[in-house]
Design a protein around this motif. Structure first.
Motif, mmCIF file in Angstrom:
data_model
loop_
_atom_site.group_PDB
_atom_site.id
_atom_site.type_symbol
_atom_site.label_atom_id
_atom_site.label_comp_id
_atom_site.label_asym_id
_atom_site.label_seq_id
_atom_site.Cartn_x
_atom_site.Cartn_y
_atom_site.Cartn_z
ATOM 1 N N HIS A 98 -34.437 6.355 23.384
ATOM 2 C CA HIS A 98 -33.118 6.875 23.021
ATOM 3 C C HIS A 98 -32.379 5.876 22.131
ATOM 4 O O HIS A 98 -31.837 6.236 21.082
ATOM 5 C CB HIS A 98 -32.318 7.169 24.283
ATOM 6 N N GLY A 99 -32.353 4.612 22.552
ATOM 7 C CA GLY A 99 -31.664 3.592 21.769
ATOM 8 C C GLY A 99 -32.314 3.372 20.416
ATOM 9 O O GLY A 99 -31.621 3.187 19.403
ATOM 10 N N ARG A 100 -33.642 3.407 20.393
ATOM 11 C CA ARG A 100 -34.361 3.202 19.131
ATOM 12 C C ARG A 100 -34.071 4.336 18.144
ATOM 13 O O ARG A 100 -33.786 4.091 16.962
ATOM 14 C CB ARG A 100 -35.855 3.111 19.422
ATOM 15 N N ILE A 101 -34.142 5.567 18.637
ATOM 16 C CA ILE A 101 -33.879 6.716 17.769
ATOM 17 C C ILE A 101 -32.429 6.706 17.293
ATOM 18 O O ILE A 101 -32.131 7.023 16.132
ATOM 19 C CB ILE A 101 -34.189 8.030 18.520
ATOM 20 N N ARG A 102 -31.503 6.328 18.168
ATOM 21 C CA ARG A 102 -30.093 6.246 17.768
ATOM 22 C C ARG A 102 -29.921 5.266 16.608
ATOM 23 O O ARG A 102 -29.224 5.551 15.631
ATOM 24 C CB ARG A 102 -29.244 5.809 18.960
ATOM 25 N N ALA A 106 -23.588 13.328 10.487
ATOM 26 C CA ALA A 106 -24.786 14.016 11.004
ATOM 27 C C ALA A 106 -24.637 14.189 12.511
ATOM 28 O O ALA A 106 -24.365 13.226 13.231
ATOM 29 C CB ALA A 106 -26.045 13.226 10.673
ATOM 30 N N LEU A 107 -24.811 15.409 12.971
ATOM 31 C CA LEU A 107 -24.754 15.725 14.393
ATOM 32 C C LEU A 107 -26.161 16.097 14.858
ATOM 33 O O LEU A 107 -26.710 17.118 14.446
ATOM 34 C CB LEU A 107 -23.793 16.893 14.642
ATOM 35 N N VAL A 108 -26.747 15.244 15.719
ATOM 36 C CA VAL A 108 -28.078 15.507 16.275
ATOM 37 C C VAL A 108 -27.911 16.198 17.615
ATOM 38 O O VAL A 108 -27.137 15.735 18.476
ATOM 39 C CB VAL A 108 -28.874 14.189 16.427
ATOM 40 N N LEU A 109 -28.638 17.285 17.820
ATOM 41 C CA LEU A 109 -28.407 18.142 18.982
ATOM 42 C C LEU A 109 -29.329 17.858 20.160
ATOM 43 O O LEU A 109 -29.056 18.314 21.271
ATOM 44 C CB LEU A 109 -28.569 19.610 18.569
ATOM 45 N N ASN A 110 -30.431 17.140 19.947
ATOM 46 C CA ASN A 110 -31.421 16.998 21.026
ATOM 47 C C ASN A 110 -31.973 15.583 21.091
ATOM 48 O O ASN A 110 -33.162 15.363 20.879
ATOM 49 C CB ASN A 110 -32.560 18.010 20.840
ATOM 50 N N MET A 111 -31.109 14.636 21.393
ATOM 51 C CA MET A 111 -31.556 13.258 21.562
ATOM 52 C C MET A 111 -32.530 13.160 22.733
ATOM 53 O O MET A 111 -32.392 13.887 23.727
ATOM 54 C CB MET A 111 -30.356 12.345 21.808
ATOM 55 N N PRO A 112 -33.542 12.263 22.641
ATOM 56 C CA PRO A 112 -34.503 12.126 23.743
ATOM 57 C C PRO A 112 -33.828 11.650 25.020
ATOM 58 O O PRO A 112 -32.981 10.757 24.987
ATOM 59 C CB PRO A 112 -35.499 11.086 23.208
#
Length: 379
Positions: A250-254, A237-243
């Motif tokens: 950022h770390g939590r969403i990762r 999965a490639l996410v294009l718009n990390m916070p």
């Protein structure tokens, strides 16, 4: 923050000199003003932490100055201590009513003023500590609320994909889950026969396909600018718009993304396993149907052979019974022929019993195959 800046306000220069002498040995900066307007004009540049404010001043008394200080959001945090020759209860109450934190009556000694300022300094420190604690608690509360909401999304996703039974729907659910976190993503699903690609925008660009191909065997996680690529054995999965701008988020969403992709891969494996079992079931059902058909054909053939043999022997027996008496044979000869005919008939009867045993054996095999098919269906 420790007490560092004090502003003394009095229309009598002599009183200001006394304050300067008393406070000259203390480790903070002292400035003076001779009127209320001058005091208010100095607040923005000097930003005092404490204002020693005379009550009785011409044009604008201390109470008016204090009201203006406390009514302005930019200066309301400043501590005001009234300095007055009048110290009645009514006057003190009026001082507290306009927002002052302390009150000292003239004349005052060095130790009294110093002691009050030290206490005010301690109050400022405690206030800063409390504000920091409140800020930390608020930040923690909002972070916990955000995490709780995010975990709720993840739990809902896990429950949802448990009912999904094909790869395109699974990929669509993954993309939708990412969208619930405000993320746009591309997904590659790898099977034994093909690589499938899905995207929030509908189609993966050529460069994204190249990234999937280049990085799929280069480790679990790759971060570059605002993008993150998560690799598992069968899904990338490639996410294009990390916070950006919030390291904690950022770390939590990762971490969420890694977990979500991992769970999705497990569901992919479950889907593939179920598909393989279905194919095996279809193959087994086909084999059972073929074997059953052959068994029935063989039983029918054996049964027909038995009936034909029985008819042949019955006809032969009738011919012997009709012809032997006319053949002029003696009794021993007739008996010999009859015995051999009976023996042949008995052997035919024995073959009929063997056919019945074969039928019974085939029936048992058919029952066993049906039971095996039922067990595979349950899996």
């Amino acid at each position: 923050m420790a007490l560092q800046r004090v502003l003394a306000v009095d229309d009598e220069p002599f009183n200001l000199e006394i304050i300067e002498e008393i406070l000259e040995d203390l480790d903070f900066e002292l400035r003076t003003a001779c009127s209320g307007p001058e005091c208010l004009g100095m607040l923005e540049d000097f930003d005092p932490q404490v204002v020693l404010l005379d009550v009785s001043m011409p044009n604008m008394n201390g109470y008016e100055v204090c009201r203006k200080i406390k009514s302005n959001p930019e200066t309301s945090h400043i501590v005001v201590m009234f300095v007055s020759a009048r110290g009645s209860v009514e006057e003190r109450m009026e001082g507290y009513a306009v927002g002052a934190e302390d009150y000292i009556v003239k004349p005052f000694g060095q130790s009294e003023l110093t002691s009050k300022l030290i206490k005010l300094g301690q109050m400022l420190l405690e206030k800063d500590i409390l504000e920091q604690q409140v800020e930390d608690a608020t930040s923690t509360a909002f972070s916990a609320m955000a995490t709780s909401s995010e975990m709720g999304q993840i739990v809902n996703y896990i429950e949802h994909i448990g009912n999904i039974d094909n790869i395109p729907d699974l990929a669509a659910a993954l993309i939708n889950c990412m969208a619930n976190f405000g993320l746009s993503c591309n997904v590659e699903v790898r099977t034994d026969t093909q690589n499938m690609h899905f995207a929030s925008s509908g189609v993966c660009s050529p460069i994204v396909l190249e990234l999937f191909e280049i990085l799929k065997s280069k480790g679990r996680l790759h971060e570059f600018t605002s993008r993150i690529l998560v690799n598992y054995d069968y899904i990338s999965a490639l996410v294009l718009n990390m916070p950006e701008g919030d390291a904690d988020k950022h770390g939590r969403i990762r971490d969420h993304i890694c977990f979500i992709v991992s769970v999705t891969e497990q569901q992919l494996l479950a889907i593939q396993t179920r598909n393989e079992l279905r194919q095996q079931q279809q193959n087994l059902n086909g084999a059972i149907a073929m074997i059953n058909s052959k068994f029935k054909g063989l039983i029918s053939l054996l049964d027909n052979n038995r009936k034909q043999n029985e008819a042949v022997f019955r006809g032969l027996q009738e011919q012997f019974e009709h012809r032997i008496p006319t053949m002029g044979l003696d009794e021993d000869q007739e008996l010999y022929i009859y015995n051999h005919v009976d023996e042949a008939i008995q052997k035919s009867v024995a073959r009929q019993e063997a056919v019945m045993q074969v039928k019974a054996a085939f029936a048992e095999i058919e029952t066993d195959l049906a039971a095996l098919s039922h067990k595979v269906d349950e899996k």
